[in-house]
Design an enzyme around this catalytic site. Structure first.
Site, PDB file in Angstrom:
ATOM      1  N   ASP A 283      -9.772  10.344  -3.799  1.00 43.95           N
ATOM      2  CA  ASP A 283     -11.074  10.218  -3.610  1.00 43.95           C
ATOM      3  C   ASP A 283     -11.076  10.516  -1.852  1.00 43.95           C
ATOM      4  O   ASP A 283     -12.390  11.285  -2.039  1.00 43.95           O
ATOM      5  CB  ASP A 283     -12.258   8.495  -3.672  1.00 43.95           C
ATOM      6  CG  ASP A 283     -11.654   8.439  -5.552  1.00 43.95           C
ATOM      7  OD1 ASP A 283     -11.615   9.073  -6.207  1.00 43.95           O
ATOM      8  OD2 ASP A 283     -11.826   7.424  -5.470  1.00 43.95           O
TER       9      ASP A 283
ATOM     10  N   MET B 279       0.501  14.201  -4.647  1.00 44.54           N
ATOM     11  CA  MET B 279       1.472  14.877  -4.952  1.00 44.54           C
ATOM     12  C   MET B 279       2.212  12.525  -4.124  1.00 44.54           C
ATOM     13  O   MET B 279       3.228  13.320  -4.319  1.00 44.54           O
ATOM     14  CB  MET B 279       2.434  15.556  -4.905  1.00 44.54           C
ATOM     15  CG  MET B 279       1.592  16.429  -5.587  1.00 44.54           C
ATOM     16  SD  MET B 279       3.256  18.221  -5.756  1.00 44.54           S
ATOM     17  CE  MET B 279       2.758  18.289  -3.439  1.00 44.54           C
TER      18      MET B 279
END
Length: 313
Positions: free
Chosen positions: A253, A222
């Site tokens: 990632d 978020m």
């Protein structure tokens, strides 16, 4: 340490240019520039390798500019099990400004043939059987449909229960239908794929429940509002560490790699999420996303607050 198979279906060469500020329509002078082999699965692989794990990489690569990837694989100690296809792997241009804003110009990339898809599917079960965890990350190349992704995930799940997926749009919808072990969408990706609000844990859990999928771990990033980890009726929330943002490339990632690292290493849930959030914070504080030294990582971990709440049923 664990053995990971990291699959990148649509890799890229990332060319990142750092500027003070981008002046559209004018001549801009770079402060620095770097080019490297990338793609979400390869980014995950790089972080996991830095954390000490054994890595096999696979997916599709264009033959015509494969050298930059092969040099990277050798330097990182990856086992290369890519399917090489006709054409060039795409180049993505990323413009990083001093205020943290990133402008992406993503290349189109190669198209895969039926023979290319068959070759990867034939490899899938063999490669997954030799790994402790499998990470499938990124967008789909041309001529590789969401249904092809589902077939690939099915092959992987035949020999490995620990399949983690990070993708978006129709590919995320298709992947969730396969009940992966872990997904790592952000709030925008959840909304795009499934509709409805996804701003908090209750909304995120409701969206996923409506799909009917059985997902063990849903990790929802978020941005500046931190990370939610939905698991076993609970939400663990990690606050975002306070750092100066230089580039967001690879942050998601890195978060996924950090979560898989904690799960593979037997960390407590709190330390798994705290470590992953700290690694992601380090990633946004630099251009590139290599793992920090132990001192810097511990400093970042101490600035991450973990809260746990029950998810309404």
């Amino acid at each position: 340490m664990a053995k990971f198979l990291c699959i990148t279906l649509n890799p890229a060469i990332d060319f990142t240019v750092s500027l003070d500020s981008l002046r559209v329509g004018e001549v801009n002078r770079q402060q620095s520039a770097q080019s490297h082999a990338a793609g979400k699965g390869l980014n995950v692989a790089q972080v996991l390798r830095d954390l000490g794990h054994e890595i096999t990489v696979s997916g599709f690569l264009g033959r015509d500019n494969a050298a930059v990837f092969q040099v990277h694989f050798a330097a990182m100690g990856f086992s290369d099990r890519f399917v090489y296809v006709d054409g060039e792997t795409r180049t993505n241009v990323k413009i990083a400004e001093a205020n943290g804003r990133m402008t992406d110009i993503n290349g189109k990339g190669f198209a895969v043939s039926a023979a290319d898809k068959a070759a990867l599917l034939a490899l899938a079960e063999e490669l997954a059987a030799a790994a402790d965890f499998v990470a499938v990350s990124g967008s789909l190349p041309q001529q590789f449909a969401p249904q092809d992704l589902q077939e690939l995930l099915g092959r992987l799940k035949n020999t490995n229960p620990h399949i983690a997926v990070d993708t978006s749009g129709a590919a995320l919808t298709a992947a969730v239908a396969c009940n992966p072990y872990l997904i790592k969408p952000n709030t925008d990706e959840l909304h795009e794929s499934f509709g409805g609000a996804a701003g908090n844990a209750a909304e995120q859990a409701a969206l996923l429940a409506d799909t009917g999928a059985e997902i063990t771990h849903a990790v929802v990033s978020m941005g500046e509002h931190g990370v939610n980890w939905l698991h076993d009726g609970l939400c663990l929330h990690a606050s975002a560490a306070k750092v100066e943002v230089k580039s967001t490339v690879g942050a998601g990632d890195t978060l996924m790699a950090g979560m898989l690292h904690g799960l593979a290493s037997g960390f407590t849930p709190e330390d798994t999420l705290r470590t992953a959030a700290a690694l992601a914070a380090n990633a946004v504080s630099q251009v590139g996303f290599r793992v920090p030294d132990a001192g810097r990582l511990n400093e970042l971990k101490q600035s991450v607050t973990i809260q746990t709440e029950s998810i309404p049923s």
